[in-house]
Scaffold this active site. Structure first.
Site, PDB file in Angstrom:
ATOM      1  CE1 TYR A 138       5.795  11.506  -4.182  1.00  0.00           C
ATOM      2  CE2 TYR A 138       6.474  13.788  -4.411  1.00  0.00           C
ATOM      3  CZ  TYR A 138       5.895  12.657  -4.942  1.00  0.00           C
ATOM      4  OH  TYR A 138       5.423  12.674  -6.231  1.00  0.00           O
ATOM      5  CE  LYS A 189       1.096  -3.854  -6.095  1.00  0.00           C
ATOM      6  NZ  LYS A 189       0.191  -4.498  -7.086  1.00  0.00           N
ATOM      7  CG  ASP A 222      -2.384  -3.393  -9.237  1.00  0.00           C
ATOM      8  OD1 ASP A 222      -3.060  -3.121  -8.219  1.00  0.00           O
ATOM      9  OD2 ASP A 222      -1.854  -4.511  -9.403  1.00  0.00           O
ATOM     10  CG  ASP A 246       2.737  12.885  -8.392  1.00  0.00           C
ATOM     11  OD1 ASP A 246       2.328  13.989  -8.784  1.00  0.00           O
ATOM     12  OD2 ASP A 246       3.698  12.284  -8.929  1.00  0.00           O
ATOM     13  CG  ASP A 250      -0.184  14.134 -13.917  1.00  0.00           C
ATOM     14  OD1 ASP A 250      -0.241  14.956 -12.979  1.00  0.00           O
ATOM     15  OD2 ASP A 250       0.670  14.210 -14.827  1.00  0.00           O
TER      16      ASP A 250
HETATM   17  C1  IPM Z   1       2.919  17.591  -8.271  1.00  0.00           C
HETATM   18  C2  IPM Z   1       4.307  17.398  -8.852  1.00  0.00           C
HETATM   19  C3  IPM Z   1       5.347  17.252  -7.756  1.00  0.00           C
HETATM   20  C4  IPM Z   1       4.933  16.075  -6.885  1.00  0.00           C
HETATM   21  C5  IPM Z   1       6.783  17.048  -8.277  1.00  0.00           C
HETATM   22  C6  IPM Z   1       7.175  18.153  -9.167  1.00  0.00           C
HETATM   23  C7  IPM Z   1       7.764  16.824  -7.181  1.00  0.00           C
HETATM   24  O1  IPM Z   1       4.314  16.306  -9.730  1.00  0.00           O
HETATM   25  O2  IPM Z   1       2.727  18.548  -7.501  1.00  0.00           O
HETATM   26  O3  IPM Z   1       2.020  16.815  -8.611  1.00  0.00           O
HETATM   27  O4  IPM Z   1       5.171  14.922  -7.254  1.00  0.00           O
HETATM   28  O5  IPM Z   1       4.356  16.326  -5.838  1.00  0.00           O
HETATM   29 MN    MN Z   2       2.364  15.486 -10.120  1.00  0.00          MN
END
Ligand code: IPM
Ligand code: MN
Ligand code: NAD
Length: 354
Positions: A138, A189, A222, A246, A250
Site C-alpha cells: 500500500y 506468499k 492461497d 485487506d 472481507d
Molecule cells: C479497507 C478498504 C481500504 C483498504 C480501501 C478502501 C483502500 O478496503 O479498509 O479494508 O484496502 O485498506
Molecule cells: Mn477492505
C-alpha cells in the site's frame, strides 16, 4: 473534573454518514456509564467536498486531525471518482501519517447470526486479524510512463521493512499471549514474492522464538483462504501484510455473517498519534440512501474506540447491546436476513443501552 475526549468524525461517502450517525447515537447512550464526556467534531471531507474543492480535504487536514484523541470514520469512495484518487486523498495518508501500524479486525460468530458455512456453532469462529497498515503493497510507490499509449508502463512497488514487519508481528504475538488459545498464523506468499515476504517470514520465525508458549503456523495466502473456509475455528490471531490482511478481512467478515458486522481499528499502539476506527466495509453505493445499511459494524468500531480510550464500561455496554440484539432476534437489516431499516437497528441499540 470529568475528562473530555475529543473525537474527529469523518462520515465520508455513501452509507458512511448513515452508519456513523447510529454509531454516535449509540456511543452517547453508552457514555452514561462513564465519568467522562465525548465531544464530537464533524469534518465535511470526502467526495462531496472533492466536487466543490477539487480535493478530498484541505491541504492541512492531517495537521487538523493530529490533536484529536481519536478519529471515527464512516467510509470513503464514490462511483463518480476513481477510487485511488479518493482513497489516497483522505483515508490512506491518515493511516500512514499517524503510524497506525496495527489494523485490528476481529471476526466473531455471534449467537443469533448464521454463518454461510454449514453447521457453525455460535462463538466457534473467533479470530483476530492483525493487518500491517503502513507499508507493504500500500505504499503507493511507483509510476506511470507513456500513459494511455501502446507503450504504457506502470510500476507498483511493495515495501517491506524489518522494523515494519517486526512491529506488527510482535503486536500479534503480544495479543495472542493474552488470549486463551494462544495461536498465531502468519500469511504470506513467499514462494513467489522472494524479497519482501521472505523478510516477513524470517522476522516471523525470529519473533516466534521469543514466545515459546504460542503455537504458530505460516501459510501461503492461497492456502489460507481455503483454510478460512475449511477450518475457520482453528484460527485465533492472524497476522498478514496490508493487502493480504485487506482481502482476508472481507472473507472473515462474511464467514461470521455479514460485512455489516465487521469492525476495525487503525491503531498507533505508541499513542503518539490519534487512532482511527471504522467499519471494514466501504461506502456501499449499491445500497446508499435506502436505509438498508447495517449500522452494527460502525457501532462495534465505536466500541473498539471506547476500549482504546480506556472507557471500558461504555465499550462493554455497546458490545453487550449488540450481542443481545443479535441473540434475541431484535430488528436486523436485510444483510442479516431482516427487514429493519438502519435507524430502527440504531433505535433498538439505544433502547437496550437506556
Ligand atoms: C479497507 C478498504 C481500504 C483498504 C480501501 C478502501 C483502500 O478496503 O479498509 O479494508 O484496502 O485498506
Ligand atoms: Mn477492505
Ligand atoms: P463495500 O464494502 O462498500 O460493499 C460490498 C458489499 O457489501 C455491497 O454489496 C454492499 O452493499 C454490502 N455492504 C457493505 N457494507 C454494508 C452494511 N453496513 N450493511 C449492509 N450491506 C453492506 O465494498 P465495495 O463495493 O468493493 O466498495 C464500494 C466503495 O467503497 C469503493 O469506492 C471502495 O473503494 C470503497 N471502500 C472504502 C472503504 C473504507 O472507506 N474504509 C472500505 C472498502 C471499500
Amino acid at each position: 473534573m470529568n475528562p473530555t475526549f475529543h473525537i474527529a468524525v469523518l462520515e465520508g461517502d455513501g452509507i458512511g454518514p448513515e452508519v456513523t450517525r447510529e454509531a454516535i447515537r449509540a456511543t452517547d447512550a453508552a457514555m452514561s456509564r462513564e465519568q467522562a464526556k465525548i465531544e464530537w467534531t464533524h469534518f465535511p471531507w470526502g467526495t462531496d467536498y472533492f466536487f466543490d474543492h477539487g480535493r478530498m480535504a484541505p491541504a492541512d487536514y492531517l495537521d487538523q486531525l493530529a490533536p484529536f484523541d481519536a478519529i471515527l470514520l464512516g467510509a470513503v469512495g464514490h462511483p463518480a471518482v476513481q477510487d485511488h484518487v479518493t482513497l489516497n486523498g483522505l483515508l490512506l495518508p491518515i493511516r500512514r501519517r499517524f503510524e497506525q501500524y496495527v489494523c485490528l479486525r476481529p471476526a466473531y460468530l455471534y449467537p443469533g447470526v448464521e454463518s454461510p458455512l454449514r453447521n457453525k456453532a455460535p462463538g466457534s469462529i473467533d479470530l483476530l486479524v492483525f493487518r500491517e497498515n503502513t507499508e507493504g503493497e500500500y505504499v503507493n510507490v511507483g509510476g506511470r510512463v507513456y500513459a494511455q499509449s501502446d507503450d504504457d508502463i506502470a510500476i507498483q512497488t511493495a515495501v517491506f521493512t524489518r522494523r515494519g514487519c517486526e512491529r506488527i508481528i510482535r503486536a500479534a504475538f503480544e495479543s495472542a499471549a493474552t488470549r486463551p488459545r494462544k495461536r498465531v498464523a502468519s500469511i504470506t506468499k513467499s514462494n513467489a514474492q522472494g524479497f519482501g515476504m521472505v523478510l516477513w517470514d524470517e522476522v516471523f520465525a525470529k519473533v516466534a522464538k521469543e514466545y515459546p508458549q504460542i503455537a504458530t503456523e505460516s501459510l501461503l495466502v492461497d492456502r489460507s483462504v481455503m483454510e478460512f473456509v475449511r477450518r475457520p475455528e482453528s484460527f485465533d490471531v492472524v497476522v498478514a501484510s496490508n493487502l493480504f490482511g485487506d482481502i482476508l478481512t472481507d472473507l472473515a467478515a462474511i464467514i461470521v455473517g455479514s460485512m455489516g458486522l465487521a469492525a476495525s481499528g487503525n491503531i498507533d499502539p505508541t499513542r503518539k498519534h490519534p487512532s482511527m476506527f471504522e467499519p471494514v466495509h466501504g461506502s456501499a453505493p449499491d445500497i446508499t440512501g435506502k436505509g438498508l445499511a447495517n449500522p452494527l459494524a460502525a457501532i462495534l468500531s465505536a466500541a473498539m474506540m471506547l476500549e482504546h480510550l480506556h472507557l471500558r464500561h461504555a465499550a462493554e455496554a455497546l458490545d453487550a447491546a449488540v450481542k443481545s440484539l443479535l441473540a434475541n432476534h431484535g430488528p436486523r437489516t436485510p444483510d442479516l436476513g431482516g427487514t429493519a431499516q438502519t435507524t430502527q437497528v440504531g433505535d433498538a441499540i439505544v433502547a437496550l443501552l437506556k
